[in-house]
Design an enzyme around this catalytic site. Sequence first.
Site, PDB file in Angstrom:
ATOM      1  N   GLY A 164       1.552   2.976  -2.685  1.00  0.00           N
ATOM      2  CA  GLY A 164       1.155   3.858  -3.790  1.00  0.00           C
ATOM      3  C   GLY A 164       1.644   3.316  -5.133  1.00  0.00           C
ATOM      4  O   GLY A 164       1.844   4.082  -6.082  1.00  0.00           O
ATOM      5  N   LYS A 165       1.779   1.991  -5.225  1.00  0.00           N
ATOM      6  CA  LYS A 165       2.282   1.373  -6.456  1.00  0.00           C
ATOM      7  C   LYS A 165       1.340   1.649  -7.641  1.00  0.00           C
ATOM      8  O   LYS A 165       1.791   1.886  -8.747  1.00  0.00           O
ATOM      9  CB  LYS A 165       2.418  -0.155  -6.272  1.00  0.00           C
ATOM     10  N   THR A 174      -9.643  -4.924   1.876  1.00  0.00           N
ATOM     11  CA  THR A 174     -10.502  -5.429   2.954  1.00  0.00           C
ATOM     12  C   THR A 174     -11.152  -4.307   3.766  1.00  0.00           C
ATOM     13  O   THR A 174     -12.004  -4.579   4.608  1.00  0.00           O
ATOM     14  CB  THR A 174      -9.680  -6.296   3.932  1.00  0.00           C
ATOM     15  N   ASP A 212       0.803  -1.221   0.000  1.00  0.00           N
ATOM     16  CA  ASP A 212       0.000   0.000   0.000  1.00  0.00           C
ATOM     17  C   ASP A 212       0.839   1.275   0.000  1.00  0.00           C
ATOM     18  O   ASP A 212       0.452   2.299   0.578  1.00  0.00           O
ATOM     19  CB  ASP A 212      -0.966   0.013   1.200  1.00  0.00           C
ATOM     20  N   GLY A 218      -4.615  -4.345  -3.737  1.00  0.00           N
ATOM     21  CA  GLY A 218      -5.598  -3.297  -4.005  1.00  0.00           C
ATOM     22  C   GLY A 218      -4.823  -2.065  -4.418  1.00  0.00           C
ATOM     23  O   GLY A 218      -4.165  -1.446  -3.597  1.00  0.00           O
ATOM     24  N   HIS A 219      -4.827  -1.770  -5.728  1.00  0.00           N
ATOM     25  CA  HIS A 219      -4.021  -0.663  -6.246  1.00  0.00           C
ATOM     26  C   HIS A 219      -4.957   0.455  -6.695  1.00  0.00           C
ATOM     27  O   HIS A 219      -5.785   0.264  -7.582  1.00  0.00           O
ATOM     28  CB  HIS A 219      -3.150  -1.148  -7.404  1.00  0.00           C
ATOM     29  N   THR A 268       2.843 -12.686   2.896  1.00  0.00           N
ATOM     30  CA  THR A 268       1.955 -13.311   1.918  1.00  0.00           C
ATOM     31  C   THR A 268       2.694 -14.518   1.331  1.00  0.00           C
ATOM     32  O   THR A 268       3.821 -14.807   1.743  1.00  0.00           O
ATOM     33  CB  THR A 268       1.502 -12.294   0.837  1.00  0.00           C
ATOM     34  N   LYS A 308      -0.691   4.182  -8.229  1.00  0.00           N
ATOM     35  CA  LYS A 308      -0.567   5.551  -8.747  1.00  0.00           C
ATOM     36  C   LYS A 308       0.684   5.705  -9.623  1.00  0.00           C
ATOM     37  O   LYS A 308       0.630   6.254 -10.719  1.00  0.00           O
ATOM     38  CB  LYS A 308      -0.502   6.546  -7.582  1.00  0.00           C
ATOM     39  N   LYS A 314       3.023  10.160  -0.385  1.00  0.00           N
ATOM     40  CA  LYS A 314       2.208  10.626   0.751  1.00  0.00           C
ATOM     41  C   LYS A 314       2.947  11.628   1.642  1.00  0.00           C
ATOM     42  O   LYS A 314       2.707  11.693   2.854  1.00  0.00           O
ATOM     43  CB  LYS A 314       1.654   9.440   1.551  1.00  0.00           C
ATOM     44  N   GLN A 342       1.869  -6.168  -3.209  1.00  0.00           N
ATOM     45  CA  GLN A 342       2.357  -6.245  -1.814  1.00  0.00           C
ATOM     46  C   GLN A 342       3.687  -5.482  -1.676  1.00  0.00           C
ATOM     47  O   GLN A 342       3.898  -4.517  -2.395  1.00  0.00           O
ATOM     48  CB  GLN A 342       2.489  -7.692  -1.349  1.00  0.00           C
TER      49      GLN A 342
HETATM   50  P1  GDP Z   1      -0.796   0.272  -3.567  1.00  0.00           P
HETATM   51  O1  GDP Z   1      -1.394  -0.987  -3.066  1.00  0.00           O
HETATM   52  O2  GDP Z   1       0.673   0.341  -3.317  1.00  0.00           O
HETATM   53  O3  GDP Z   1      -1.146   0.586  -4.980  1.00  0.00           O
HETATM   54  O4  GDP Z   1      -1.422   1.436  -2.682  1.00  0.00           O
HETATM   55  P2  GDP Z   1      -2.980   1.587  -2.262  1.00  0.00           P
HETATM   56  O5  GDP Z   1      -3.752   2.036  -3.433  1.00  0.00           O
HETATM   57  O6  GDP Z   1      -3.451   0.388  -1.534  1.00  0.00           O
HETATM   58  O7  GDP Z   1      -2.854   2.716  -1.152  1.00  0.00           O
HETATM   59  C1  GDP Z   1      -2.276   3.955  -1.430  1.00  0.00           C
HETATM   60  C2  GDP Z   1      -3.334   5.038  -1.181  1.00  0.00           C
HETATM   61  O8  GDP Z   1      -2.698   6.293  -1.124  1.00  0.00           O
HETATM   62  C3  GDP Z   1      -4.351   5.148  -2.306  1.00  0.00           C
HETATM   63  O9  GDP Z   1      -5.576   5.533  -1.747  1.00  0.00           O
HETATM   64  C4  GDP Z   1      -3.797   6.252  -3.190  1.00  0.00           C
HETATM   65  O10 GDP Z   1      -4.809   6.949  -3.909  1.00  0.00           O
HETATM   66  C5  GDP Z   1      -3.175   7.148  -2.160  1.00  0.00           C
HETATM   67  N1  GDP Z   1      -1.982   7.903  -2.585  1.00  0.00           N
HETATM   68  C6  GDP Z   1      -0.958   7.522  -3.395  1.00  0.00           C
HETATM   69  N2  GDP Z   1       0.008   8.477  -3.405  1.00  0.00           N
HETATM   70  C7  GDP Z   1      -0.417   9.460  -2.571  1.00  0.00           C
HETATM   71  C8  GDP Z   1       0.157  10.678  -2.108  1.00  0.00           C
HETATM   72  O11 GDP Z   1       1.267  11.053  -2.458  1.00  0.00           O
HETATM   73  N3  GDP Z   1      -0.590  11.404  -1.218  1.00  0.00           N
HETATM   74  C9  GDP Z   1      -1.829  11.010  -0.797  1.00  0.00           C
HETATM   75  N4  GDP Z   1      -2.475  11.777   0.082  1.00  0.00           N
HETATM   76  N5  GDP Z   1      -2.381   9.858  -1.186  1.00  0.00           N
HETATM   77  C10 GDP Z   1      -1.675   9.100  -2.057  1.00  0.00           C
HETATM   78  P1  IMO Z   2      -0.982  -4.255  -2.165  1.00  0.00           P
HETATM   79  O1  IMO Z   2      -0.549  -4.829  -3.503  1.00  0.00           O
HETATM   80  C1  IMO Z   2      -0.992  -4.631   2.161  1.00  0.00           C
HETATM   81  C2  IMO Z   2      -1.115  -8.690   3.794  1.00  0.00           C
HETATM   82  C3  IMO Z   2      -2.342  -9.097   4.569  1.00  0.00           C
HETATM   83  C4  IMO Z   2      -1.729 -10.058   5.577  1.00  0.00           C
HETATM   84  C5  IMO Z   2      -0.664 -10.772   4.751  1.00  0.00           C
HETATM   85  C6  IMO Z   2      -1.087 -12.115   4.191  1.00  0.00           C
HETATM   86  O2  IMO Z   2      -2.271  -3.513  -2.246  1.00  0.00           O
HETATM   87  O3  IMO Z   2       0.124  -3.485  -1.559  1.00  0.00           O
HETATM   88  P2  IMO Z   2      -2.685 -12.815   2.172  1.00  0.00           P
HETATM   89  O4  IMO Z   2      -4.145 -12.562   1.957  1.00  0.00           O
HETATM   90  O5  IMO Z   2      -1.816 -12.269   1.086  1.00  0.00           O
HETATM   91  O6  IMO Z   2      -2.386 -14.249   2.484  1.00  0.00           O
HETATM   92  O7  IMO Z   2      -2.339 -11.994   3.533  1.00  0.00           O
HETATM   93  O8  IMO Z   2      -0.343  -9.886   3.681  1.00  0.00           O
HETATM   94  N1  IMO Z   2      -1.358  -8.192   2.423  1.00  0.00           N
HETATM   95  C7  IMO Z   2      -1.269  -6.897   2.082  1.00  0.00           C
HETATM   96  N2  IMO Z   2      -1.047  -5.800   2.820  1.00  0.00           N
HETATM   97  N3  IMO Z   2      -1.149  -4.515   0.813  1.00  0.00           N
HETATM   98  C8  IMO Z   2      -1.330  -5.608   0.052  1.00  0.00           C
HETATM   99  O9  IMO Z   2      -1.321  -5.564  -1.294  1.00  0.00           O
HETATM  100  C9  IMO Z   2      -1.447  -6.871   0.684  1.00  0.00           C
HETATM  101  N4  IMO Z   2      -1.669  -8.129   0.243  1.00  0.00           N
HETATM  102  C10 IMO Z   2      -1.590  -8.929   1.317  1.00  0.00           C
HETATM  103  O10 IMO Z   2      -2.953  -7.995   5.183  1.00  0.00           O
HETATM  104  O11 IMO Z   2      -1.089  -9.328   6.577  1.00  0.00           O
HETATM  105 MG    MG Z   3      -2.901  -1.630  -1.774  1.00  0.00          MG
END
Ligand code: GDP
Ligand code: IMO
Ligand code: MG
Length: 428
Positions: free
Chosen positions: A15-16, A301, A13, A40-41, A239, A18, A331, A224
Site C-alpha cells: 500500500g505504498k 502483471t 504491494d 505497481g502503486h 528483484t 496510497k 488493509k 517493492q
Molecule cells: P503498493 O505496490 O505497495 O503501492 O501496493 P499496490 O497498489 O500494489 O497494492 C495495494 C492494494 O491495496 C491497492 O489496490 C490499494 O488500492 C489497496 N489498499 C491500500 N490500502 C488499503 C487498505 O487499507 N484497505 C484496502 N481494502 N485496500 C487497500
Molecule cells: P511494488 O512496488 C510485488 C517481484 C516479482 C518477482 C520478483 C522479481 O508494486 O510493491 P522483477 O520483475 O523485479 O525481476 O521480479 O520481484 N516483484 C514485486 N512483487 N510488488 C512489486 O512492486 C514487485 N516488483 C517485483 O513478482 O517475484
Molecule cells: Mg504494487
Amino acid sequence: MKTLAIIGSQWGDEGKGKITDLLSEKCDYVVRYQGGNNAGHTIIVDGKKIVLHLIPSGILHPHCVSVIAHGVVFEPEAFQHELNRVMDSGITITSENLKISENLTIITSYNKILDAARENQGSVKIGTTGKGIGPAYEDKIGRRAVKLKDLFDYDILKKKLSRNLGEKEILFKHRYAVSFPTIEEEAERLFELGKKIKPFVCDTFSVLDKAIQNGSKILYEGAQGILLDIDYGTYPYVTSSSTSLGGIYTGAGIPESHVEEVLGITKAYTTRVGEGPFPTELFNELGVEIQTKGNEFGATTGRKRRCGWLDLPLLKYSVKASNLTSIALTKLDILSGLKELKVCVAYEYEGQRIDCAYPGIDLTKAKPILKNMPAFNDLFQGEPLSSELEDYIKEIELFLNIPVGIIAFGPERKEIIFRKDYFGIIKR
Ligand code: GDP
Ligand code: IMO
Ligand code: MG
C-alpha cells in the site's frame, strides 16, 4: 521533519502508493530512486483508480515535484504509455512537476527479451514481472548500459547498443532461439522516444541538492519491499535493486542528507507474487478468502498474490535491515470479520526457536509458530477501534519495538487514521 522514506517492509504491494499519495500533500518533492515499471502503486480517489509504475505517487498533488532519480531502470515506451494514461485521466504533468534523471539506466528491448527467455527456458524460475529489470541492472553494473542522455545522440546510442547487444546476440540465437530487433531498429525506436521524453530530463542530483539546501520537504518512495532486496531479501527470489533504505543513498544522490524517518508500509497480513519461500502462506480456504476479499492481484502483471498470516520474525528483520522508525499498517479491513486470526511470533528452525529472520536462513525450513489472536469485527465508521483490534496493533508494536503510526482500512484517501504526526498531518 524534512525527509521521510516510504519503504515496503514485506514482499511488496503493502500500500505504498496510497500512503505516498496522502503524505505528498505536505511535501515539496517525491522521489523514486530504484526499481522500474515492475512496481505497481495504486491510488484511489473518489472511486477513480490510478496505477503508477514509474511516475512517483506524488503526481496527484500539483504543488509537489515528482523526481525519477538515477537509480531507477527506465523503460521509455512504458513511461510514454503511462504518461499519456495519467494525463488522460485529468492530471497535469509538465517539466515543472516531473523531473527525470539524465543518468538513469534504460531498459532496452534486449533486456526484456532476455528476462522472458530466462523465465521461460532457464533453470531457475523467479516469477519476474517480465519487464527486463534484472538484465537492465546487469548491464548497469557491467558498465555497458544505455543511459537516458544517450538517447539524444543517435550515433552514441547506436554505438552503445552494439556494445550492449554483442554478447546477447549469441544467447538469443544459440541458447534461447528467440528473435530480436536489429541495432538500427532499436536505435530508431529509442531515439524517437528520447525526443518525446527530453522535456522532462535534467540533472536530478542538482535538483535534489538545491531542494535539500533550501530545506524542502522530501519524501522518498520505495518500490517493492525489503524482502525483495537484492542483498537483504530472500535471494535468489528477489528483484535486482536495493529496495531497502540504502538504495536511497545510491539511487537518489543525497549522501549528505540523512533520512530522518523511515516508514515501513506493512500489510496487516502477508502476500507475495512470484516464486520463493513464504513461511506463513495459507493453502486453505482462509487463504482463498483473504485473497478474494483483499482483491489480491498484482497491479503490474495481474497475477494472483499468495496470502498468509502476518509474519513478525520477518518484520523484525526488516526493521533492522532498513532502520524502520514506524509502521503504517494497511488493509486491516480485510482481516476484520474473519472467524480466526493468527500471527506468527517465532520460527522453529533447526531445533531452535528464533524470533527474527536473518539473511542466510533457509525459510523453506522455518516452521512458523502461530499465536491465536482475538478476531476483530470493526466497521471503521468513526467508532473507536475495538479492544481486539487494539490488541492486534499492540502485539505488533511490542514485538517490533516501534510505533504503528498509521492504520489504513480501505483504499480511499479518507480510510486512514494517523496515530503519529508525519509532516504535520494529523487527521482522521
Ligand atoms: P503498493 O505496490 O505497495 O503501492 O501496493 P499496490 O497498489 O500494489 O497494492 C495495494 C492494494 O491495496 C491497492 O489496490 C490499494 O488500492 C489497496 N489498499 C491500500 N490500502 C488499503 C487498505 O487499507 N484497505 C484496502 N481494502 N485496500 C487497500
Ligand atoms: P511494488 O512496488 C510485488 C517481484 C516479482 C518477482 C520478483 C522479481 O508494486 O510493491 P522483477 O520483475 O523485479 O525481476 O521480479 O520481484 N516483484 C514485486 N512483487 N510488488 C512489486 O512492486 C514487485 N516488483 C517485483 O513478482 O517475484
Ligand atoms: Mg504494487
